[in-house]
Write a protein that holds these residues in place. Structure first.
Motif, short mmCIF file in Angstrom:
data_model
loop_
_atom_site.label_atom_id
_atom_site.label_comp_id
_atom_site.label_asym_id
_atom_site.label_seq_id
_atom_site.Cartn_x
_atom_site.Cartn_y
_atom_site.Cartn_z
N PHE A 97 0.84 -1.19 0.00
CA PHE A 97 0.00 0.00 0.00
C PHE A 97 0.88 1.25 0.00
O PHE A 97 1.95 1.26 0.60
N THR A 98 0.41 2.27 -0.68
CA THR A 98 1.00 3.61 -0.57
C THR A 98 -0.13 4.61 -0.35
O THR A 98 -1.30 4.32 -0.58
N GLU A 99 0.25 5.79 0.09
CA GLU A 99 -0.69 6.89 0.03
C GLU A 99 -0.93 7.22 -1.44
O GLU A 99 -0.13 6.88 -2.31
N GLN A 100 -2.03 7.89 -1.70
CA GLN A 100 -2.32 8.27 -3.08
C GLN A 100 -2.81 9.71 -3.14
O GLN A 100 -3.90 10.01 -2.66
N PRO A 101 -1.94 10.60 -3.69
CA PRO A 101 -0.69 10.37 -4.39
C PRO A 101 0.46 10.02 -3.44
O PRO A 101 0.37 10.24 -2.24
N SER A 102 1.55 9.52 -4.03
CA SER A 102 2.74 9.17 -3.26
C SER A 102 3.99 9.45 -4.10
O SER A 102 3.90 9.83 -5.28
N TYR A 103 5.14 9.25 -3.50
CA TYR A 103 6.43 9.49 -4.16
C TYR A 103 6.54 8.58 -5.38
O TYR A 103 6.50 7.35 -5.27
N ASP A 104 6.70 9.18 -6.54
CA ASP A 104 6.66 8.41 -7.79
C ASP A 104 7.79 7.39 -7.89
O ASP A 104 7.59 6.27 -8.38
N ARG A 105 8.98 7.73 -7.43
CA ARG A 105 10.09 6.79 -7.54
C ARG A 105 9.91 5.60 -6.60
O ARG A 105 10.36 4.49 -6.90
N ILE A 146 4.58 5.22 3.85
CA ILE A 146 4.02 6.49 4.32
C ILE A 146 5.12 7.54 4.36
O ILE A 146 6.23 7.27 4.81
N VAL A 147 4.81 8.74 3.92
CA VAL A 147 5.68 9.90 4.15
C VAL A 147 4.91 10.80 5.11
O VAL A 147 4.11 11.63 4.68
N PRO A 148 5.08 10.63 6.43
CA PRO A 148 4.17 11.25 7.39
C PRO A 148 4.37 12.75 7.59
O PRO A 148 3.44 13.42 8.06
N ASP A 149 5.54 13.26 7.27
CA ASP A 149 5.83 14.67 7.50
C ASP A 149 6.10 15.38 6.18
O ASP A 149 7.05 15.05 5.47
N PHE A 150 5.24 16.35 5.85
CA PHE A 150 5.42 17.19 4.64
C PHE A 150 5.59 16.30 3.42
O PHE A 150 6.58 16.35 2.70
N GLN A 151 4.57 15.53 3.17
CA GLN A 151 4.62 14.42 2.23
C GLN A 151 5.06 14.84 0.83
O GLN A 151 4.70 15.92 0.34
N TYR A 176 3.90 -4.17 8.00
CA TYR A 176 4.86 -3.15 8.42
C TYR A 176 4.45 -1.78 7.90
O TYR A 176 3.83 -1.65 6.85
N LEU A 177 4.82 -0.78 8.65
CA LEU A 177 4.75 0.61 8.20
C LEU A 177 6.16 1.04 7.81
O LEU A 177 7.08 0.97 8.63
N VAL A 178 6.35 1.45 6.57
CA VAL A 178 7.63 1.99 6.13
C VAL A 178 7.47 3.50 6.09
O VAL A 178 6.82 4.05 5.20
N GLU A 179 8.02 4.18 7.09
CA GLU A 179 7.90 5.63 7.16
C GLU A 179 9.17 6.26 6.59
O GLU A 179 10.28 5.96 7.02
N ASP A 180 8.98 7.11 5.60
CA ASP A 180 10.07 7.79 4.91
C ASP A 180 10.07 9.24 5.42
O ASP A 180 9.12 9.98 5.20
N VAL A 181 11.15 9.64 6.12
CA VAL A 181 11.10 10.92 6.84
C VAL A 181 12.27 11.87 6.48
O VAL A 181 12.86 12.48 7.36
#
Length: 375
Positions: A97-105, A146-151, A176-181
């Motif tokens: 799963f990703t957020e939508q929209p999310s980081y394209d790469r 997830i990019v939880p801060d300033f996505q 798992y939650l993969v948080e990219d910060v």
């Protein structure tokens, strides 16, 4: 609407989220690198080294995140670590799963490793929890990115309540939650919210890098996670890159030891905060009425153009007018229960990086964009 040549004499790039050139600490980092090479570890960092990364920098990160050193892996940027993590966790056909929209790469990386990537709609305060629960009734993902801060790309910060909900759902459903910060410390105003790993450390893998905080060219990223995740990742790193880039990792540690990191971070905030405000102001001035997240930090603001706007062939028309844009479709994973009125959301989505542009360039770029979509 016709343009004169003089009005488009300079290209304005709303494409990649790169640091401003004037923000790169060339002199300070050069001094740190020279000090490392001239010091007692000089020859060691030019040799093959520990595959988990430069051990003293691992120790610093372990202290910062309050974990044991064997829970830390340093690699060649956070995307490289995400790629290895996906290779380890995901079998072809398994769901991410990703957020939508999310980081394209990130979306491309997960797909390249065989994942079926499903996007969960993103609201102005984080992922839509109801939509996530509906998706979890159908799938159990290996992880949710997830990019939880300033996505990246939307600029959204996940609310405290939604962070807690994510931590609970990961525990309940066993993913798992993969948080990219990478943008977390680039907060220009407001309240810092807890990391997902602070809420559920056993189900959270944290990735970040120094690309936005020192330099992307040094290629220093890191991953913090449970031991049973990190240990095989270190073995995979040995099989893929053989050895880490120790000179730049050691120079990052020296950058910290000399007190440059905190001072540089404050300088970045002072440089970027006015640019964020310039972007928010320009959107409200030239495209009034559009609902968008107003971030308190980071690198990005994004908008979704109204359906009645002229967004057809926007990238090409913008390029002809000296405005460079990224294709918004790349930020959208496959829809879950896609609705007809969402079919062109990616065509209407515009990511607006602001850090590498002056306030004057930001205003001029937004004025050009507004003229194009109203033409």
């Amino acid at each position: 609407m016709q343009k004169t040549t003089s009005s488009i004499s300079n290209n304005i790039s709303f494409t990649r989220g790169v640091p401003a050139l004037e923000a790169l600490p060339t002199t300070l980092f050069s001094e740190c690198l020279q000090a490392v090479l001239a010091g007692p570890d000089g020859k060691a960092v030019l040799q093959y080294g520990h595959n988990g990364g430069y051990v003293p920098l691992k120790q610093l990160l372990a202290e910062q995140y309050q974990v044991d050193i064997d829970q830390v892996l340093i690699g060649n940027g956070s995307l490289h670590l995400q790629d290895m993590l996906t290779a380890q966790l995901v079998q072809p056909g398994e769901v991410v799963f990703t957020e939508q929209p999310s980081y394209d790469r990130a979306i491309k990386t997960f797909r390249r490793r065989g994942a079926k990537v499903i996007g969960i709609p993103l609201a102005l305060d984080g992922v839509d929890i109801t939509a996530l629960e509906e998706a979890l009734a159908r799938y159990t993902p290996r992880f949710m990115y997830i990019v939880p801060d300033f996505q990246n790309p939307a600029g959204v910060t996940t609310s405290r309540e939604k962070r807690q909900a994510l931590a609970q759902l990961a525990e309940k459903h066993g993913f798992y939650l993969v948080e990219d910060v990478p943008y977390r410390t680039l907060r220009y105003s407001g309240e810092t919210l807890p990391l997902l790993r602070e809420l559920n450390p056993e189900r959270t893998i944290t990735v970040s890098s120094y690309s936005k905080l020192i330099s992307p060219g040094i290629r220093v990223g890191y991953l913090i996670g449970p031991r049973d995740i990190v240990k095989p990742l270190i073995a995979l790193a040995e099989d893929t890159t053989l050895a880490p880039v120790l000179p730049t990792q050691a120079a990052v540690l020296e950058f910290h030891k000399r007190g440059h990191f905190e001072r540089n971070l404050e300088s970045l905030k002072q440089l970027y905060a006015p640019r964020l405000q310039a972007m928010i102001s320009a959107i409200k001035t030239y495209l009034p009425g559009i609902d968008f997240a107003e971030p308190e930090g980071g690198f990005f603001v994004s908008i979704t153009l109204p359906q009645e706007s002229n967004y057809q062939h926007l990238l090409q028309r913008a390029k002809e007018q000296g405005l460079l844009l990224t294709d918004g479709n790349g930020f959208f994973a496959d829809h879950l229960n896609a609705q007809a009125n969402q079919s062109h959301t990616g065509d209407r989505f515009v990511r607006l990086p602001f850090c590498a542009l002056t306030p004057q360039e930001i205003e001029a770029g937004m004025q050009r964009l507004a003229e194009l979509v109203r033409a």
